[in-house]
Design an enzyme around this catalytic site. Sequence first.
Site, PDB file in Angstrom:
ATOM      1  N   ASP A 105     -15.512 -74.829 -25.221  1.00  0.00           N
ATOM      2  CA  ASP A 105     -14.734 -74.552 -25.580  1.00  0.00           C
ATOM      3  C   ASP A 105     -14.196 -74.036 -27.383  1.00  0.00           C
ATOM      4  O   ASP A 105     -14.532 -75.593 -27.453  1.00  0.00           O
ATOM      5  CB  ASP A 105     -12.970 -74.274 -25.123  1.00  0.00           C
ATOM      6  CG  ASP A 105     -11.938 -73.757 -25.159  1.00  0.00           C
ATOM      7  OD1 ASP A 105     -11.743 -73.678 -26.103  1.00  0.00           O
ATOM      8  OD2 ASP A 105     -11.965 -73.146 -24.133  1.00  0.00           O
ATOM      9  N   TYR A 151      -7.787 -54.980 -27.459  1.00  0.00           N
ATOM     10  CA  TYR A 151      -7.834 -55.708 -26.577  1.00  0.00           C
ATOM     11  C   TYR A 151      -8.256 -55.886 -25.913  1.00  0.00           C
ATOM     12  O   TYR A 151     -10.123 -56.096 -24.909  1.00  0.00           O
ATOM     13  CB  TYR A 151      -6.421 -56.609 -26.334  1.00  0.00           C
ATOM     14  CG  TYR A 151      -7.216 -57.612 -25.043  1.00  0.00           C
ATOM     15  CD1 TYR A 151      -7.677 -59.059 -24.984  1.00  0.00           C
ATOM     16  CD2 TYR A 151      -6.112 -56.985 -23.428  1.00  0.00           C
ATOM     17  CE1 TYR A 151      -8.436 -59.586 -23.309  1.00  0.00           C
ATOM     18  CE2 TYR A 151      -6.388 -57.601 -23.064  1.00  0.00           C
ATOM     19  CZ  TYR A 151      -7.339 -58.797 -22.688  1.00  0.00           C
ATOM     20  OH  TYR A 151      -8.015 -59.588 -21.134  1.00  0.00           O
ATOM     21  N   THR A 168     -15.351 -61.455 -30.833  1.00  0.00           N
ATOM     22  CA  THR A 168     -15.518 -62.905 -29.269  1.00  0.00           C
ATOM     23  C   THR A 168     -15.403 -62.368 -28.387  1.00  0.00           C
ATOM     24  O   THR A 168     -16.871 -62.587 -27.911  1.00  0.00           O
ATOM     25  CB  THR A 168     -13.278 -63.582 -29.620  1.00  0.00           C
ATOM     26  OG1 THR A 168     -13.910 -64.515 -30.725  1.00  0.00           O
ATOM     27  CG2 THR A 168     -13.962 -64.379 -28.144  1.00  0.00           C
ATOM     28  N   THR A 208     -10.436 -57.389 -17.024  1.00  0.00           N
ATOM     29  CA  THR A 208      -8.971 -57.605 -16.709  1.00  0.00           C
ATOM     30  C   THR A 208      -8.743 -56.131 -16.262  1.00  0.00           C
ATOM     31  O   THR A 208      -9.361 -55.156 -17.019  1.00  0.00           O
ATOM     32  CB  THR A 208      -8.397 -57.571 -17.761  1.00  0.00           C
ATOM     33  OG1 THR A 208      -6.673 -57.108 -17.850  1.00  0.00           O
ATOM     34  CG2 THR A 208      -9.058 -56.758 -19.410  1.00  0.00           C
ATOM     35  N   ASP A 209      -7.783 -55.892 -15.629  1.00  0.00           N
ATOM     36  CA  ASP A 209      -7.190 -54.448 -14.746  1.00  0.00           C
ATOM     37  C   ASP A 209      -6.761 -53.608 -15.812  1.00  0.00           C
ATOM     38  O   ASP A 209      -6.650 -52.395 -16.403  1.00  0.00           O
ATOM     39  CB  ASP A 209      -6.237 -54.159 -13.879  1.00  0.00           C
ATOM     40  CG  ASP A 209      -4.889 -55.575 -14.429  1.00  0.00           C
ATOM     41  OD1 ASP A 209      -4.779 -55.928 -15.742  1.00  0.00           O
ATOM     42  OD2 ASP A 209      -4.067 -55.446 -13.853  1.00  0.00           O
ATOM     43  N   GLU A 210      -6.790 -54.209 -17.502  1.00  0.00           N
ATOM     44  CA  GLU A 210      -5.992 -53.090 -18.379  1.00  0.00           C
ATOM     45  C   GLU A 210      -7.039 -52.518 -19.019  1.00  0.00           C
ATOM     46  O   GLU A 210      -6.624 -51.354 -19.517  1.00  0.00           O
ATOM     47  CB  GLU A 210      -6.136 -54.141 -20.136  1.00  0.00           C
ATOM     48  CG  GLU A 210      -4.308 -55.494 -19.266  1.00  0.00           C
ATOM     49  CD  GLU A 210      -3.771 -55.847 -21.211  1.00  0.00           C
ATOM     50  OE1 GLU A 210      -3.789 -55.497 -22.111  1.00  0.00           O
ATOM     51  OE2 GLU A 210      -3.294 -57.196 -20.239  1.00  0.00           O
ATOM     52  N   LYS A 255     -12.927 -55.581 -24.445  1.00  0.00           N
ATOM     53  CA  LYS A 255     -13.466 -56.297 -22.647  1.00  0.00           C
ATOM     54  C   LYS A 255     -14.125 -55.234 -22.195  1.00  0.00           C
ATOM     55  O   LYS A 255     -14.535 -55.570 -21.360  1.00  0.00           O
ATOM     56  CB  LYS A 255     -11.575 -56.627 -21.971  1.00  0.00           C
ATOM     57  CG  LYS A 255     -11.392 -57.585 -22.566  1.00  0.00           C
ATOM     58  CD  LYS A 255     -11.613 -58.930 -22.491  1.00  0.00           C
ATOM     59  CE  LYS A 255     -11.781 -59.593 -21.387  1.00  0.00           C
ATOM     60  NZ  LYS A 255     -12.606 -60.855 -20.774  1.00  0.00           N
ATOM     61  N   THR A 302      -9.444 -72.658 -29.811  1.00  0.00           N
ATOM     62  CA  THR A 302      -8.681 -72.089 -31.246  1.00  0.00           C
ATOM     63  C   THR A 302      -7.423 -72.771 -30.186  1.00  0.00           C
ATOM     64  O   THR A 302      -6.931 -73.266 -29.876  1.00  0.00           O
ATOM     65  CB  THR A 302      -8.909 -70.633 -30.366  1.00  0.00           C
ATOM     66  OG1 THR A 302      -8.667 -70.227 -29.260  1.00  0.00           O
ATOM     67  CG2 THR A 302      -9.934 -70.343 -30.911  1.00  0.00           C
ATOM     68  N   ARG A 315       6.770 -52.125 -26.915  1.00  0.00           N
ATOM     69  CA  ARG A 315       4.901 -52.767 -27.555  1.00  0.00           C
ATOM     70  C   ARG A 315       4.224 -51.253 -28.345  1.00  0.00           C
ATOM     71  O   ARG A 315       4.704 -50.264 -27.196  1.00  0.00           O
ATOM     72  CB  ARG A 315       4.147 -53.376 -26.878  1.00  0.00           C
ATOM     73  CG  ARG A 315       2.818 -53.181 -27.110  1.00  0.00           C
ATOM     74  CD  ARG A 315       2.415 -54.417 -26.063  1.00  0.00           C
ATOM     75  NE  ARG A 315       2.616 -55.860 -25.824  1.00  0.00           N
ATOM     76  CZ  ARG A 315       2.178 -55.768 -25.157  1.00  0.00           C
ATOM     77  NH1 ARG A 315       1.776 -56.037 -24.139  1.00  0.00           N
ATOM     78  NH2 ARG A 315       2.523 -57.491 -24.677  1.00  0.00           N
ATOM     79  N   TYR A 330      10.295 -56.096 -23.934  1.00  0.00           N
ATOM     80  CA  TYR A 330      10.336 -55.462 -24.502  1.00  0.00           C
ATOM     81  C   TYR A 330      10.759 -53.879 -24.225  1.00  0.00           C
ATOM     82  O   TYR A 330      10.763 -53.727 -22.582  1.00  0.00           O
ATOM     83  CB  TYR A 330       9.032 -54.640 -24.088  1.00  0.00           C
ATOM     84  CG  TYR A 330       8.211 -55.747 -25.227  1.00  0.00           C
ATOM     85  CD1 TYR A 330       8.007 -55.218 -26.987  1.00  0.00           C
ATOM     86  CD2 TYR A 330       6.845 -56.785 -24.355  1.00  0.00           C
ATOM     87  CE1 TYR A 330       7.420 -55.713 -27.648  1.00  0.00           C
ATOM     88  CE2 TYR A 330       6.406 -56.947 -25.912  1.00  0.00           C
ATOM     89  CZ  TYR A 330       6.526 -57.064 -26.937  1.00  0.00           C
ATOM     90  OH  TYR A 330       5.399 -58.142 -27.576  1.00  0.00           O
TER      91      TYR A 330
END
Length: 338
Positions: free
Chosen positions: A33, A153, A100, A125-127, A157, A36, A276, A210
């Site tokens: 790690d 982001y 990263t 991720t599902d994003e 990914k 951060t 957002r 939001y």
Amino acid sequence: MNMLVTGGAGFIGSNFIFYMRKRYPELELTCVDKLTYAGNIETLEPITDDPKFRFFKADITDAQAIGEIFLRQKPDVVVNFAAESHVDRSIEHPSVFLETNIIGVQVLLDACRKFGAGRFHQVSTDEVYGDLPLDRPDLLFTEESPLRTSSPYSASKAAADLLCGAYCRTYGLFVTISRCSNNYGPYQFPEKLIPLIITNALGNKPIPVYGAGLNVRDWLYVEDHCAAIDLIVRRGQSGRVYNVGGHGEMRNIDLVTQVLDILGKPRSLISYVADRKGHDLRYAIDPTRLKTELGWAPNTALETGLAQTVRWYLDHQEWWEHILDGSYSSKGGYENGF
């Protein structure tokens, strides 16, 4: 098995380390790690005296450091949790996420090839799928859903996932990928929604929501996610993507009010803020493949998991207070572990 876990001082990575240690006492575990802002060495204190556990402070983009760790520890399996993961931060500083989340994965894949690690698992991720309309609850993301990212982001990914697939096809590296819905549970960094609600509410501070809070997320208890990854690492097919969902869809505003009700706090703490940029409307995962092929299903209902999570934050106030006051970052003495 000798397993290397990257990002293991973060939320999901640390929970995975604890899960694997409890389930497999003889497993050799190595944690890498960078520490951060989102990595907290205090989280790993319960395992630091374990003779079968080693910690190395290193950046996954640092090929020399990663190579030295692989040479020393000789991992059979690598599970990559290391990532910049906060969407708002990616909108403000996208280059950090690209470095990263893409270059770091490339460094790890190259190390697996060079030093003979037999399996590489990428936690995604599902994003990467973008979002779904609010008025179509019948629609779910499957592993065949197109990649349609909304933020730097999620784009980073998705790029990493494609890179993993390329290394599998081009070099024959054994690679699996899991794409999970929103995780929650112990040791989650307070900038994320559920711990933010809890910690702000306990301090009687406003809780930002939001827009109108109508965006829907599928919530997955972190221990259920760890169990899924364990199954995929042990029995998953190379080149395969597995969706991991919690069957826990809820509107953000309903989640906030439910946590406030558990805490006995007034809903007047809710503060609606400007939405957002590019805010995804709805995430919903279909985990049928994981259930059919590997026999996985989530064990923790959202209502139960939320109550457990609130209780954990109440019982571990010192842990998150050290994060909020910044003292956790002053912990020193964690060089590269050689």
